[in-house]
Scaffold this active site. Structure first.
Site, PDB file in Angstrom:
ATOM      1  N   SER A 110       0.848  -1.183   0.000  1.00 40.14           N
ATOM      2  CA  SER A 110       0.000   0.000   0.000  1.00 40.14           C
ATOM      3  C   SER A 110       0.884   1.233   0.000  1.00 40.14           C
ATOM      4  O   SER A 110       2.031   1.195   0.470  1.00 40.14           O
ATOM      5  CB  SER A 110      -0.851  -0.052   1.259  1.00 40.14           C
ATOM      6  OG  SER A 110      -1.293   1.238   1.584  1.00 40.14           O
ATOM      7  N   SER A 111       0.339   2.341  -0.510  1.00 42.20           N
ATOM      8  CA  SER A 111       1.159   3.561  -0.584  1.00 42.20           C
ATOM      9  C   SER A 111       1.465   4.129   0.800  1.00 42.20           C
ATOM     10  O   SER A 111       2.328   4.996   0.921  1.00 42.20           O
ATOM     11  CB  SER A 111       0.444   4.607  -1.436  1.00 42.20           C
ATOM     12  OG  SER A 111      -0.846   4.832  -0.943  1.00 42.20           O
ATOM     13  N   CYS A 112       0.806   3.624   1.852  1.00 46.48           N
ATOM     14  CA  CYS A 112       1.092   4.154   3.194  1.00 46.48           C
ATOM     15  C   CYS A 112       2.442   3.678   3.733  1.00 46.48           C
ATOM     16  O   CYS A 112       2.855   4.092   4.807  1.00 46.48           O
ATOM     17  CB  CYS A 112      -0.025   3.839   4.170  1.00 46.48           C
ATOM     18  SG  CYS A 112      -0.127   2.107   4.540  1.00 46.48           S
ATOM     19  N   TYR A 139       0.131  -0.632  10.365  1.00 47.48           N
ATOM     20  CA  TYR A 139      -0.214  -1.287   9.099  1.00 47.48           C
ATOM     21  C   TYR A 139       0.957  -1.191   8.115  1.00 47.48           C
ATOM     22  O   TYR A 139       1.327  -2.171   7.450  1.00 47.48           O
ATOM     23  CB  TYR A 139      -1.450  -0.582   8.537  1.00 47.48           C
ATOM     24  CG  TYR A 139      -1.999  -1.121   7.254  1.00 47.48           C
ATOM     25  CD1 TYR A 139      -2.703  -2.318   7.233  1.00 47.48           C
ATOM     26  CD2 TYR A 139      -1.867  -0.425   6.059  1.00 47.48           C
ATOM     27  CE1 TYR A 139      -3.246  -2.808   6.045  1.00 47.48           C
ATOM     28  CE2 TYR A 139      -2.412  -0.898   4.876  1.00 47.48           C
ATOM     29  CZ  TYR A 139      -3.099  -2.086   4.871  1.00 47.48           C
ATOM     30  OH  TYR A 139      -3.636  -2.564   3.707  1.00 47.48           O
ATOM     31  N   LYS A 143       3.281  -4.069   6.139  1.00 38.99           N
ATOM     32  CA  LYS A 143       3.431  -4.120   4.684  1.00 38.99           C
ATOM     33  C   LYS A 143       4.907  -4.032   4.271  1.00 38.99           C
ATOM     34  O   LYS A 143       5.329  -4.684   3.314  1.00 38.99           O
ATOM     35  CB  LYS A 143       2.634  -2.981   4.032  1.00 38.99           C
ATOM     36  CG  LYS A 143       1.144  -3.163   4.154  1.00 38.99           C
ATOM     37  CD  LYS A 143       0.695  -4.317   3.290  1.00 38.99           C
ATOM     38  CE  LYS A 143      -0.784  -4.569   3.341  1.00 38.99           C
ATOM     39  NZ  LYS A 143      -1.158  -5.787   2.609  1.00 38.99           N
ATOM     40  N   PRO A 166      -0.191  -0.344  -4.589  1.00 40.43           N
ATOM     41  CA  PRO A 166      -1.270   0.448  -5.180  1.00 40.43           C
ATOM     42  C   PRO A 166      -1.561   1.698  -4.348  1.00 40.43           C
ATOM     43  O   PRO A 166      -1.371   1.710  -3.133  1.00 40.43           O
ATOM     44  CB  PRO A 166      -2.489  -0.485  -5.115  1.00 40.43           C
ATOM     45  CG  PRO A 166      -1.987  -1.797  -4.595  1.00 40.43           C
ATOM     46  CD  PRO A 166      -0.682  -1.543  -3.923  1.00 40.43           C
ATOM     47  N   LEU A 169      -7.589   2.599  -3.563  1.00 42.45           N
ATOM     48  CA  LEU A 169      -8.455   1.909  -4.528  1.00 42.45           C
ATOM     49  C   LEU A 169      -9.913   2.210  -4.227  1.00 42.45           C
ATOM     50  O   LEU A 169     -10.274   2.510  -3.086  1.00 42.45           O
ATOM     51  CB  LEU A 169      -8.248   0.397  -4.423  1.00 42.45           C
ATOM     52  CG  LEU A 169      -6.823  -0.100  -4.596  1.00 42.45           C
ATOM     53  CD1 LEU A 169      -6.749  -1.592  -4.301  1.00 42.45           C
ATOM     54  CD2 LEU A 169      -6.331   0.199  -5.999  1.00 42.45           C
ATOM     55  N   HIS A 182     -12.807   3.374   3.681  1.00 41.30           N
ATOM     56  CA  HIS A 182     -11.906   4.392   3.127  1.00 41.30           C
ATOM     57  C   HIS A 182     -12.687   5.640   2.734  1.00 41.30           C
ATOM     58  O   HIS A 182     -13.898   5.621   2.619  1.00 41.30           O
ATOM     59  CB  HIS A 182     -11.173   3.813   1.920  1.00 41.30           C
ATOM     60  CG  HIS A 182     -10.119   2.825   2.308  1.00 41.30           C
ATOM     61  ND1 HIS A 182     -10.135   1.519   1.887  1.00 41.30           N
ATOM     62  CD2 HIS A 182      -9.030   2.953   3.094  1.00 41.30           C
ATOM     63  CE1 HIS A 182      -9.091   0.892   2.390  1.00 41.30           C
ATOM     64  NE2 HIS A 182      -8.402   1.728   3.128  1.00 41.30           N
TER      65      HIS A 182
HETATM   66  N1  LIG Z   1      -8.432  -0.684  -0.608  1.00 43.95           N
HETATM   67  C1  LIG Z   1      -7.416   0.120  -0.882  1.00 43.95           C
HETATM   68  O1  LIG Z   1      -7.599   1.337  -1.053  1.00 43.95           O
HETATM   69  C2  LIG Z   1      -6.037  -0.411  -1.016  1.00 43.95           C
HETATM   70  C3  LIG Z   1      -5.028   0.486  -1.404  1.00 43.95           C
HETATM   71  C4  LIG Z   1      -3.745   0.028  -1.535  1.00 43.95           C
HETATM   72  C5  LIG Z   1      -3.466  -1.293  -1.282  1.00 43.95           C
HETATM   73  N2  LIG Z   1      -4.431  -2.145  -0.919  1.00 43.95           N
HETATM   74  C6  LIG Z   1      -4.053  -3.520  -0.615  1.00 43.95           C
HETATM   75  O2  LIG Z   1      -4.816  -4.456  -1.333  1.00 43.95           O
HETATM   76  C7  LIG Z   1      -4.977  -5.622  -0.540  1.00 43.95           C
HETATM   77  C8  LIG Z   1      -6.456  -5.955  -0.474  1.00 43.95           C
HETATM   78  O3  LIG Z   1      -7.178  -4.847   0.029  1.00 43.95           O
HETATM   79  P1  LIG Z   1      -8.745  -4.687  -0.201  1.00 43.95           P
HETATM   80  O4  LIG Z   1      -9.029  -3.253  -0.190  1.00 43.95           O
HETATM   81  O5  LIG Z   1      -9.168  -5.535  -1.323  1.00 43.95           O
HETATM   82  O6  LIG Z   1      -9.291  -5.278   1.167  1.00 43.95           O
HETATM   83  P2  LIG Z   1     -10.690  -5.969   1.463  1.00 43.95           P
HETATM   84  O7  LIG Z   1     -11.699  -5.571   0.456  1.00 43.95           O
HETATM   85  O8  LIG Z   1     -10.987  -5.736   2.902  1.00 43.95           O
HETATM   86  O9  LIG Z   1     -10.394  -7.506   1.239  1.00 43.95           O
HETATM   87  C9  LIG Z   1      -9.487  -8.156   2.070  1.00 43.95           C
HETATM   88  C10 LIG Z   1      -9.648  -9.630   1.874  1.00 43.95           C
HETATM   89  O10 LIG Z   1      -8.759 -10.273   2.780  1.00 43.95           O
HETATM   90  C11 LIG Z   1      -9.377 -11.418   3.273  1.00 43.95           C
HETATM   91  N3  LIG Z   1      -8.890 -11.678   4.616  1.00 43.95           N
HETATM   92  C12 LIG Z   1      -8.802 -10.824   5.668  1.00 43.95           C
HETATM   93  N4  LIG Z   1      -8.356 -11.463   6.753  1.00 43.95           N
HETATM   94  C13 LIG Z   1      -8.156 -12.759   6.377  1.00 43.95           C
HETATM   95  C14 LIG Z   1      -7.720 -13.920   7.056  1.00 43.95           C
HETATM   96  N5  LIG Z   1      -7.388 -13.882   8.359  1.00 43.95           N
HETATM   97  N6  LIG Z   1      -7.653 -15.074   6.369  1.00 43.95           N
HETATM   98  C15 LIG Z   1      -7.993 -15.133   5.064  1.00 43.95           C
HETATM   99  N7  LIG Z   1      -8.403 -14.076   4.359  1.00 43.95           N
HETATM  100  C16 LIG Z   1      -8.485 -12.897   5.011  1.00 43.95           C
HETATM  101  C17 LIG Z   1     -10.865 -11.137   3.326  1.00 43.95           C
HETATM  102  O11 LIG Z   1     -11.528 -12.366   3.111  1.00 43.95           O
HETATM  103  P3  LIG Z   1     -13.114 -12.608   3.443  1.00 43.95           P
HETATM  104  O12 LIG Z   1     -13.848 -11.645   2.562  1.00 43.95           O
HETATM  105  O13 LIG Z   1     -13.352 -14.017   3.035  1.00 43.95           O
HETATM  106  O14 LIG Z   1     -13.288 -12.353   4.899  1.00 43.95           O
HETATM  107  C18 LIG Z   1     -11.030 -10.153   2.166  1.00 43.95           C
HETATM  108  O15 LIG Z   1     -11.506 -10.810   1.029  1.00 43.95           O
HETATM  109  C19 LIG Z   1      -4.369  -5.306   0.822  1.00 43.95           C
HETATM  110  O16 LIG Z   1      -3.093  -5.866   0.896  1.00 43.95           O
HETATM  111  C20 LIG Z   1      -4.277  -3.816   0.845  1.00 43.95           C
HETATM  112  O17 LIG Z   1      -3.193  -3.365   1.606  1.00 43.95           O
HETATM  113  C21 LIG Z   1      -5.733  -1.735  -0.776  1.00 43.95           C
END
Ligand SMILES: NC(=O)c1ccc[n+]([C@@H]2O[C@H](COP(=O)([O-])OP(=O)(O)OC[C@H]3O[C@@H](n4cnc5c(N)ncnc54)[C@H](OP(=O)(O)O)[C@@H]3O)[C@@H](O)[C@H]2O)c1
Length: 316
Positions: A110-112, A139, A143, A166, A169, A182
């Site tokens: 993540s960009s953080c 966090y 990362k 990223p 998002l 977010h």
């Molecule tokens: N959202 C953003 O703005 C953003 C920006 C930059 C980077 N990212 C990165 O992208 C990645 C995904 O983020 P996201 O926004 O897609 O998050 P999200 O929508 O909350 O999805 C996270 C996923 O992780 C799974 N998960 C969480 N805890 C778990 C565990 N203990 N065991 C197995 N699965 C687990 C969840 O599964 P279940 O649904 O089955 O519970 C969920 O599907 C992260 O690494 C994040 O740092 C996100």
């Protein structure tokens, strides 16, 4: 270096915002052998179960999009869980992937991870050059450890693992909790509800001046597949659009799409976070990839998706 269409690809977090989009994009690009497990089916903080799963499935490729993720409020309130759970998820997954010799893995950071006062736009090599933003430092440290584990595994075991960072998002499948999600989906939710309930005003947290970059999640998915096929380096790589907006401008854009005509005001008692966060995307652009969805279009598509799925959107 291209991944074969028959390769077995495990997408950890396949029901999440990023993982869901990556799954859809892989499927529509002809990858036929995808596997995913919900956190109920496979809790990746459970080391034994994670090792058992990887040993049984022996995927060719792993995309790690599983994480405990949240906005400024959630990060600020639960730093211990954000640090510990994310370290456990990624360490278990990568240790198992090393043990069972998974050759390709993409770790999403993540960009953080970048310093609070990194020079803008933020280049990949500003990593570890200054103090982090305190509201999400726990966090970010998890990362950063993930990036190191990717680099160490390449060095020690010769794996073709990569990490990508990223920017913020948004898009279909996001979490729309009005406070714990977010900024973009939270604002969309609150502005939508203000419109439905004829409220005269929506209060935006903080001064509205911080500038942020937003990437439509289908573009992120496209970038992930591009990188798995065309990028093989220990250096992490930014994924963003290369331009940003202020939170006030964002709120106005959302209000226009939602059709809300009330007042948008500020709550100065809420923290602003980092003053600006804009990624330098010249590295990924120079490889031949760039984001295609404009912010207006992306907000429009996201709001339509929200309206169609309002009863079932994530809200925790
Ligand atoms: N959202 C953003 O703005 C953003 C920006 C930059 C980077 N990212 C990165 O992208 C990645 C995904 O983020 P996201 O926004 O897609 O998050 P999200 O929508 O909350 O999805 C996270 C996923 O992780 C799974 N998960 C969480 N805890 C778990 C565990 N203990 N065991 C197995 N699965 C687990 C969840 O599964 P279940 O649904 O089955 O519970 C969920 O599907 C992260 O690494 C994040 O740092 C996100």
């Amino acid at each position: 270096m291209n991944i074969s269409k028959e390769a077995k690809i495990y997408i950890a977090g396949h029901r999440g915002l990023a993982g869901g989009a990556i799954w859809r994009k892989l499927e529509s690009s002809g990858y036929q052998n995808l596997i995913g497990r919900t956190s109920k089916e496979l809790d990746l903080t459970d080391r034994d179960r994670t090792f058992q799963f990887i040993s049984e499935e022996l995927p060719d490729v792993i995309v790690d999009a599983a994480a405990r993720v949240g906005g400024i409020q959630a990060n600020n309130s639960f730093p211990a869980e954000f640090l510990s759970e994310n370290l456990q998820i990624q360490t278990n997954l990568m240790d198992a992937a090393n043990k069972y010799e998974v050759d390709k893995l993409l770790f999403l950071g993540s960009s953080c991870i970048y310093p609070k006062f990194a020079m803008q736009p933020i280049k990949e090599d500003s990593l570890l050059t200054g103090a982090l933003e305190p509201t999400n430092d726990a966090y970010a440290i998890a990362k950063i450890a993930g990036i190191m584990q990717v680099q160490a595994s390449r060095r020690q075991y010769g794996r073709h693992w990569i990490s990508a960072m990223p920017t913020n998002l948004y898009g279909p499948g996001d979490n729309f909790h009005p406070e714990h999600s977010h900024v973009l989906p939270a604002l969309m939710r609150r502005i939508h509800e203000a419109k439905i309930n004829n409220l005269p005003e929506v209060v935006i947290w903080g001064s509205g001046t911080p500038r942020r970059e937003f990437l439509y999640v289908d573009d992120l998915a496209d970038a992930c597949i591009f990188l798995l096929n065309h990028y093989d380096s220990p250096d992490t790589i930014n994924v963003g659009v290369g331009s940003d907006v202020s939170i006030s401008e964002l709120a106005k854009l959302i209000a226009d799409v939602v059709g809300y005509e009330g007042l948008l005001s500020q709550d100065l008692s809420k923290p602003d976070g980092t003053p600006q966060k804009l990624l330098d995307v010249s590295r990924i652009n120079s490889l031949g990839w760039e984001a295609r969805t404009s912010l207006d279009d992306g907000i429009d598509k996201t709001y339509r998706w929200f309206l169609e799925n309002e009863a079932n959107v994530r809200n925790k």
